[in-house]
Design a protein around this motif. Structure first.
Motif, PDB file in Angstrom:
ATOM      1  N   VAL A  11       7.627  17.121  10.692  1.00  0.00           N
ATOM      2  CA  VAL A  11       7.496  16.766   9.286  1.00  0.00           C
ATOM      3  C   VAL A  11       8.858  16.259   8.823  1.00  0.00           C
ATOM      4  N   GLU A  12       8.852  15.143   8.106  1.00  0.00           N
ATOM      5  CA  GLU A  12      10.089  14.526   7.596  1.00  0.00           C
ATOM      6  C   GLU A  12      10.306  14.990   6.165  1.00  0.00           C
ATOM      7  N   LEU A  13      11.495  15.511   5.880  1.00  0.00           N
ATOM      8  CA  LEU A  13      11.793  16.028   4.549  1.00  0.00           C
ATOM      9  C   LEU A  13      12.503  14.996   3.690  1.00  0.00           C
ATOM     10  N   SER A  14      12.253  15.069   2.385  1.00  0.00           N
ATOM     11  CA  SER A  14      13.044  14.301   1.420  1.00  0.00           C
ATOM     12  C   SER A  14      14.408  14.973   1.295  1.00  0.00           C
ATOM     13  N   ILE A  15      15.347  14.300   0.622  1.00  0.00           N
ATOM     14  CA  ILE A  15      16.676  14.888   0.469  1.00  0.00           C
ATOM     15  C   ILE A  15      16.622  16.189  -0.333  1.00  0.00           C
ATOM     16  N   ASP A  16      15.747  16.240  -1.336  1.00  0.00           N
ATOM     17  CA  ASP A  16      15.623  17.472  -2.131  1.00  0.00           C
ATOM     18  C   ASP A  16      15.066  18.616  -1.286  1.00  0.00           C
ATOM     19  N   ASP A  17      14.025  18.314  -0.488  1.00  0.00           N
ATOM     20  CA  ASP A  17      13.454  19.345   0.381  1.00  0.00           C
ATOM     21  C   ASP A  17      14.452  19.775   1.452  1.00  0.00           C
ATOM     22  N   ALA A  18      15.247  18.819   1.960  1.00  0.00           N
ATOM     23  CA  ALA A  18      16.243  19.155   2.981  1.00  0.00           C
ATOM     24  C   ALA A  18      17.294  20.119   2.421  1.00  0.00           C
ATOM     25  N   ARG A  19      17.691  19.905   1.165  1.00  0.00           N
ATOM     26  CA  ARG A  19      18.638  20.837   0.533  1.00  0.00           C
ATOM     27  C   ARG A  19      18.030  22.231   0.454  1.00  0.00           C
ATOM     28  N   GLU A  20      16.772  22.293   0.041  1.00  0.00           N
ATOM     29  CA  GLU A  20      16.082  23.585  -0.032  1.00  0.00           C
ATOM     30  C   GLU A  20      16.023  24.247   1.348  1.00  0.00           C
ATOM     31  N   TRP A  21      15.754  23.428   2.359  1.00  0.00           N
ATOM     32  CA  TRP A  21      15.645  23.945   3.732  1.00  0.00           C
ATOM     33  C   TRP A  21      16.953  24.596   4.179  1.00  0.00           C
ATOM     34  N   PHE A  22      18.060  23.891   3.969  1.00  0.00           N
ATOM     35  CA  PHE A  22      19.356  24.420   4.408  1.00  0.00           C
ATOM     36  C   PHE A  22      19.800  25.617   3.567  1.00  0.00           C
ATOM     37  N   MET A  23      19.164  25.831   2.416  1.00  0.00           N
ATOM     38  CA  MET A  23      19.436  27.029   1.631  1.00  0.00           C
ATOM     39  C   MET A  23      18.487  28.176   2.002  1.00  0.00           C
ATOM     40  N   GLY A  24      17.704  27.948   3.078  1.00  0.00           N
ATOM     41  CA  GLY A  24      16.859  29.016   3.604  1.00  0.00           C
ATOM     42  C   GLY A  24      15.522  29.172   2.917  1.00  0.00           C
ATOM     43  N   ARG A  25      15.127  28.172   2.148  1.00  0.00           N
ATOM     44  CA  ARG A  25      13.877  28.295   1.384  1.00  0.00           C
ATOM     45  C   ARG A  25      12.733  27.524   2.040  1.00  0.00           C
ATOM     46  N   ASP A  26      11.512  27.970   1.793  1.00  0.00           N
ATOM     47  CA  ASP A  26      10.342  27.230   2.246  1.00  0.00           C
ATOM     48  C   ASP A  26      10.242  25.915   1.470  1.00  0.00           C
ATOM     49  N   VAL A  27       9.572  24.927   2.074  1.00  0.00           N
ATOM     50  CA  VAL A  27       9.444  23.623   1.416  1.00  0.00           C
ATOM     51  C   VAL A  27       7.982  23.201   1.389  1.00  0.00           C
ATOM     52  N   ARG A  28       7.675  22.345   0.423  1.00  0.00           N
ATOM     53  CA  ARG A  28       6.329  21.772   0.295  1.00  0.00           C
ATOM     54  C   ARG A  28       6.440  20.252   0.352  1.00  0.00           C
ATOM     55  N   PRO A  29       6.430  19.692   1.547  1.00  0.00           N
ATOM     56  CA  PRO A  29       6.522  18.226   1.672  1.00  0.00           C
ATOM     57  C   PRO A  29       5.375  17.561   0.927  1.00  0.00           C
ATOM     58  N   SER A  30       5.663  16.526   0.179  1.00  0.00           N
ATOM     59  CA  SER A  30       4.674  15.929  -0.712  1.00  0.00           C
ATOM     60  C   SER A  30       3.467  15.409   0.046  1.00  0.00           C
ATOM     61  N   GLU A  31       2.288  15.769  -0.454  1.00  0.00           N
ATOM     62  CA  GLU A  31       1.003  15.280   0.046  1.00  0.00           C
ATOM     63  C   GLU A  31       0.845  15.464   1.551  1.00  0.00           C
ATOM     64  N   GLN A  32       1.375  16.563   2.055  1.00  0.00           N
ATOM     65  CA  GLN A  32       1.225  16.844   3.473  1.00  0.00           C
ATOM     66  C   GLN A  32       0.751  18.280   3.661  1.00  0.00           C
ATOM     67  N   SER A  33       0.059  18.495   4.752  1.00  0.00           N
ATOM     68  CA  SER A  33      -0.309  19.849   5.155  1.00  0.00           C
ATOM     69  C   SER A  33      -0.585  19.818   6.651  1.00  0.00           C
ATOM     70  N   GLY A  34      -0.608  20.972   7.258  1.00  0.00           N
ATOM     71  CA  GLY A  34      -0.837  21.023   8.692  1.00  0.00           C
ATOM     72  C   GLY A  34      -1.112  22.435   9.147  1.00  0.00           C
ATOM     73  N   LYS A  35      -1.078  22.621  10.469  1.00  0.00           N
ATOM     74  CA  LYS A  35      -1.325  23.955  11.027  1.00  0.00           C
ATOM     75  C   LYS A  35      -0.284  24.248  12.091  1.00  0.00           C
ATOM     76  N   GLY A  36       0.091  25.521  12.176  1.00  0.00           N
ATOM     77  CA  GLY A  36       0.968  25.971  13.250  1.00  0.00           C
ATOM     78  C   GLY A  36       2.404  25.551  13.087  1.00  0.00           C
ATOM     79  N   GLU A  37       3.155  25.673  14.183  1.00  0.00           N
ATOM     80  CA  GLU A  37       4.586  25.389  14.139  1.00  0.00           C
ATOM     81  C   GLU A  37       4.851  23.886  14.206  1.00  0.00           C
TER      82      GLU A  37
END
Length: 473
Positions: free
Chosen positions: A412-438
């Motif tokens: 999954v490709e993150l936006s810059i805002d989601d990437a900041r959240e990721w590096f701060m240890g938070r879960d992210v909700r990539p826009s209009e995407q969903s999936g299963k598993g790792e």
């Protein structure tokens, strides 16, 4: 300017007696009072130098090549908003912030077509030279990274993890143990020795506050023990680099001469005259590099390259290792793990590694480490790739940082805002995407971690030691 740099009179008197005739004290003091130029080293385990230069140009970073390291550059970048250490490229492990002179020992170790299958880094933290060695080895063979200070081992591991190193085994001992415990095991040894730090005043104005000639002499005795241990750990025909970030003869030339006096004709000094253009400006009569800060506008440093010409009898030690807690996976189990990893994430196990098991944990050790497992106790080996559970395997962060090549399909490709959240240890909700598993997590086409889909949310799998809390890109 660092005009407040503390330089004791006794130290300056000492320097005046050893400064080469081609240099003068006025330039030496002026250089010590100038702040260091910031420098970085491209991590070729993650990106080529050519591709990194293109990235740097896009960001407006001005780079000047470091002459003794093909991957090293002095950098001029606007850090008013985001420090280099908090850029996406740094956090993805694409580069390491490393003082230019400290790149020299590894360059001296790996010359021309040198390729080593077993390397010891005897004093490894925080990991600048360890990660540089791993890149030179291209993650092949085994790299034993030792650090005496237990608190610094955590920093060492975090940097190894960030830079995608998978061929390392970490240990936490006084370096003097290696000669007896692992005699003639290594094709190459780097001993970047603990020292009085006389060359570091440009980054630490108080580095010399506790300086004394007595302390220098005392440290030199420890260095002599360490270089002897390193020599015993080296295979006949092997190469060792001894380096310090200090200037005194006692901690540098005299330590190397001690080795020569101890082992005689089995010790050969390799000249570093051709290591880079103008190396002769810092060359000693033995072929060492004794670098005063004004010569190349960097930290004060010392580098010697030493070859072992024959075998020596190692010190005798009594070993008590205890029970080894890992067991080697059967071919069937290893093939099943490889199959599930490929099916789940599109990641292939490297050929030069072996799967080992400890309870429910799955580890990947460098194959070249196996002969040492019965001889020495390591604190951490290779990378942890999975935890077994009833339905298969739960993959771990270092699968993403150390085993991927960026071409995997399940990401999954993150936006810059989601990437900041990721590096701060938070879960992210990539826009209009969903999936299963790792799923592998990417930002700017770099793999930055491993997550797990929970509906339209990707659960964060970033290890705690890599989490940042502010001032991100």
């Amino acid at each position: 300017m660092h005009a407040n740099v503390y330089l004791p009179e006794a130290f300056l008197t000492e320097m005046a007696t050893i400064l080469p005739s081609s240099l003068n004290m006025e330039d030496f003091i002026a250089a010590c009072q100038r702040p260091l130029r910031k420098s970085i080293r491209v991590n070729t385990l993650k990106i080529s130098v050519t591709d990194f230069l293109a990235r740097a140009a896009e960001k407006g970073w001005q780079l000047e090549p470091v002459p003794w390291c093909n991957e090293g550059f002095w950098i001029d970048a606007d850090e008013s908003l985001v420090p280099l250490g908090n850029t996406a490229e740094h956090m993805a492990g694409l580069f390491y912030i490393q003082e230019a002179s400290s790149m020299m020992p590894v360059s001296a170790l790996f010359q021309a077509d040198d390729a080593f299958n077993s390397v010891l880094d005897m004093a490894a933290a925080p990991g600048s030279k360890t990660t540089q060695i791993a890149a030179k080895m291209d993650n092949h063979g085994v790299l034993v990274a030792n650090e005496f200070s237990a608190s610094r081992v955590k920093v060492l591991h975090a940097n190894i993890e960030r830079c995608g190193v998978r061929n390392a085994a970490l240990s936490n001992y006084d370096g003097r143990v290696f000669g007896g415990w692992l005699p003639e095991q290594f094709e190459a040894v780097l001993i970047d020795a603990p020292c009085s730090g006389e060359g570091t005043v440009r980054k630490d104005a108080d580095a010399m506050k506790n300086w004394s000639k007595q302390a220098v002499i005392s440290i030199a005795e420890t260095q002599k023990d360490l270089i002897e241990s390193a020599f015993h750990a080296l295979k006949p025909g092997g190469v060792m680099v001894y380096s310090t970030c200090t200037l005194s003869l006692e901690e540098n030339q005299q330590v190397c001469h001690h080795l020569k006096q101890t082992f005689g004709d089995l010790v050969e000094f390799d000249s570093l005259a051709d290591l880079f253009p103008n190396a002769d400006k810092a060359l000693t009569e033995e072929g060492f590099l004794h670098i005063f800060p004004q010569v190349y506008d960097c930290e004060g440093f010392f580098v010697a390259r030493i070859r072992k010409l024959g075998s020596v009898t190692a010190p005798e030690v009594k070993k008590r290792l205890g029970k080894f807690p890992f067991s080697k996976a059967s071919n069937k189990v290893e093939q099943e793990i490889a199959k599930q990893l490929k099916e789940t994430l599109g990641v292939t196990l490297p050929e030069n590694s072996q799967v080992w098991l400890r309870d429910n944990d799955v580890w990947l050790f460098p194959s070249a480490l196996e002969p040492m497992l019965s001889e020495f106790k390591f604190s951490r080996m290779g990378i942890k790739i999975a935890e077994a559970h009833k339905k298969g395997y739960r993959w771990q962060h270092q699968v993403a940082t150390a085993l991927t090549n960026g071409n995997e399909a399940n990401y999954v490709e993150l936006s810059i805002d989601d990437a900041r959240e990721w590096f701060m240890g938070r879960d992210v909700r990539p826009s209009e995407q969903s999936g299963k598993g790792e799923v592998l997590v990417k930002f700017a086409n770099d793999v930055i971690g491993l997550g797990k889909w929970v509906g339209n949310r990707v659960k964060n799998g970033l290890p705690r030691e890599l989490v940042r809390d502010k001032n991100l890109f």
